[in-house]
Design a protein around this motif. Structure first.
Motif, mmCIF file in Angstrom:
data_model
loop_
_atom_site.group_PDB
_atom_site.id
_atom_site.type_symbol
_atom_site.label_atom_id
_atom_site.label_comp_id
_atom_site.label_asym_id
_atom_site.label_seq_id
_atom_site.Cartn_x
_atom_site.Cartn_y
_atom_site.Cartn_z
ATOM 1 N N PHE A 30 41.419 36.196 41.141
ATOM 2 C CA PHE A 30 40.371 37.132 41.530
ATOM 3 C C PHE A 30 40.212 37.231 43.045
ATOM 4 C CE2 PHE A 30 39.299 36.149 37.176
ATOM 5 C CZ PHE A 30 38.893 37.382 36.681
ATOM 6 N N ASP A 31 40.931 36.422 43.782
ATOM 7 C CA ASP A 31 40.758 36.393 45.237
ATOM 8 C C ASP A 31 41.639 37.404 45.955
ATOM 9 O OD1 ASP A 31 38.938 34.319 45.032
ATOM 10 O OD2 ASP A 31 40.475 32.768 45.249
ATOM 11 N N GLY A 32 41.007 38.243 46.749
ATOM 12 C CA GLY A 32 41.703 39.093 47.706
ATOM 13 C C GLY A 32 42.758 40.021 47.140
ATOM 14 N N ARG A 33 42.576 40.508 45.932
ATOM 15 C CA ARG A 33 43.554 41.421 45.351
ATOM 16 C C ARG A 33 43.089 42.844 45.552
ATOM 17 N NH1 ARG A 33 45.855 43.806 41.034
ATOM 18 N NH2 ARG A 33 44.265 43.723 39.432
ATOM 19 N N ASP A 40 43.108 39.757 35.819
ATOM 20 C CA ASP A 40 41.689 39.916 36.151
ATOM 21 C C ASP A 40 41.062 41.166 35.530
ATOM 22 O OD1 ASP A 40 43.213 41.568 37.790
ATOM 23 O OD2 ASP A 40 42.012 41.229 39.581
ATOM 24 N N THR A 41 41.707 41.754 34.537
ATOM 25 C CA THR A 41 41.221 42.993 33.914
ATOM 26 C C THR A 41 39.923 42.808 33.130
ATOM 27 O OG1 THR A 41 43.482 43.849 33.771
ATOM 28 C CG2 THR A 41 41.849 44.866 32.318
ATOM 29 N N VAL A 75 41.216 48.069 38.656
ATOM 30 C CA VAL A 75 41.151 46.622 38.513
ATOM 31 C C VAL A 75 41.445 45.993 39.867
ATOM 32 C CG1 VAL A 75 42.179 44.615 37.374
ATOM 33 C CG2 VAL A 75 41.877 46.739 36.104
ATOM 34 N N GLY A 76 40.633 45.015 40.254
ATOM 35 C CA GLY A 76 40.811 44.345 41.537
ATOM 36 C C GLY A 76 39.927 44.982 42.599
ATOM 37 N N GLY A 77 39.958 44.379 43.788
ATOM 38 C CA GLY A 77 39.209 44.934 44.908
ATOM 39 C C GLY A 77 37.819 44.350 45.089
ATOM 40 N N ARG A 78 37.329 43.584 44.129
ATOM 41 C CA ARG A 78 36.017 42.945 44.255
ATOM 42 C C ARG A 78 36.203 41.437 44.347
ATOM 43 N NH1 ARG A 78 31.775 45.609 39.908
ATOM 44 N NH2 ARG A 78 32.171 47.783 40.403
#
Length: 180
Positions: free
Chosen positions: A42-45, A86-87, A10-13
């Motif tokens: 959703f930003d920069g995670r 953000d999952t 989860v994350g990275g996009r």
């Protein structure tokens, strides 16, 4: 997914990359899901690995259903964790083989049949803002939908929620001591 664990990154996009991946997968979103996708979570995670498991409200001990806060508290009492906020889109992309919903009703003011709600902390303390995502397949179309509810709304006992298991790196030995 049933009772088996699903390891998920989860994350990275970026939001744009997620939206493109959803569109490429033929996933449709409702307006509430679009609102959630616009959120800054959703930003920069950085990507993180989580283990997701599903439970019905009844399996959490709420045999006659429960409010969202009761469901989240019951899950935490069983040692389950909330998913990162953000999952939803990542789980939708991972569960493209989700079973077809038993009906085609998209919005009826009640818990949707055949849906998997992603258990995460609400992004705002505002009943008009969507509380989270759910996944559903209707007439062969995979959906990522957002939902709203207040704490008076009771999800039925057969409603399914996705939670995270505690990290497998955390081990409890015979003396009860946790280590990572």
């Amino acid at each position: 997914m049933g009772d088996r664990d699903l390891r998920l990154h989860v994350g990275g996009r970026t939001r744009r990359e997620l939206r493109e991946a959803l569109a490429e997968g033929g996933v449709r979103c409702n307006a509430y899901a679009e609102t959630l996708l616009d959120h800054g979570c959703f930003d920069g995670r950085s990507a993180q690995s989580v283990v997701v498991i599903q439970r019905t409200v009844g399996e959490l001990g709420l045999r006659s259903g429960g409010s969202l806060s009761q469901i989240l508290a019951a899950a935490q009492n069983q040692g389950l964790l909330l998913c990162p906020p953000d999952t939803g889109p990542y789980l939708r992309l991972a569960l493209m083989d989700q079973e077809q919903a038993p009906d085609s009703v998209l919005s009826a003011g009640r818990a949707p049949t055949g849906a998997v709600h992603v258990a995460a902390a609400p992004l705002r303390d505002d009943d008009e803002y969507p509380k989270g995502f759910y996944l559903r397949v209707v007439d062969g179309v995979s959906w990522l939908r957002g939902f709203r509810c207040d704490d008076e709304y009771r999800h039925p006992s057969e409603s399914t929620f996705a939670f995270c298991r505690p990290s497998a790196a955390t081990v409890v030995d015979e003396s009860g001591v946790r280590s990572s």
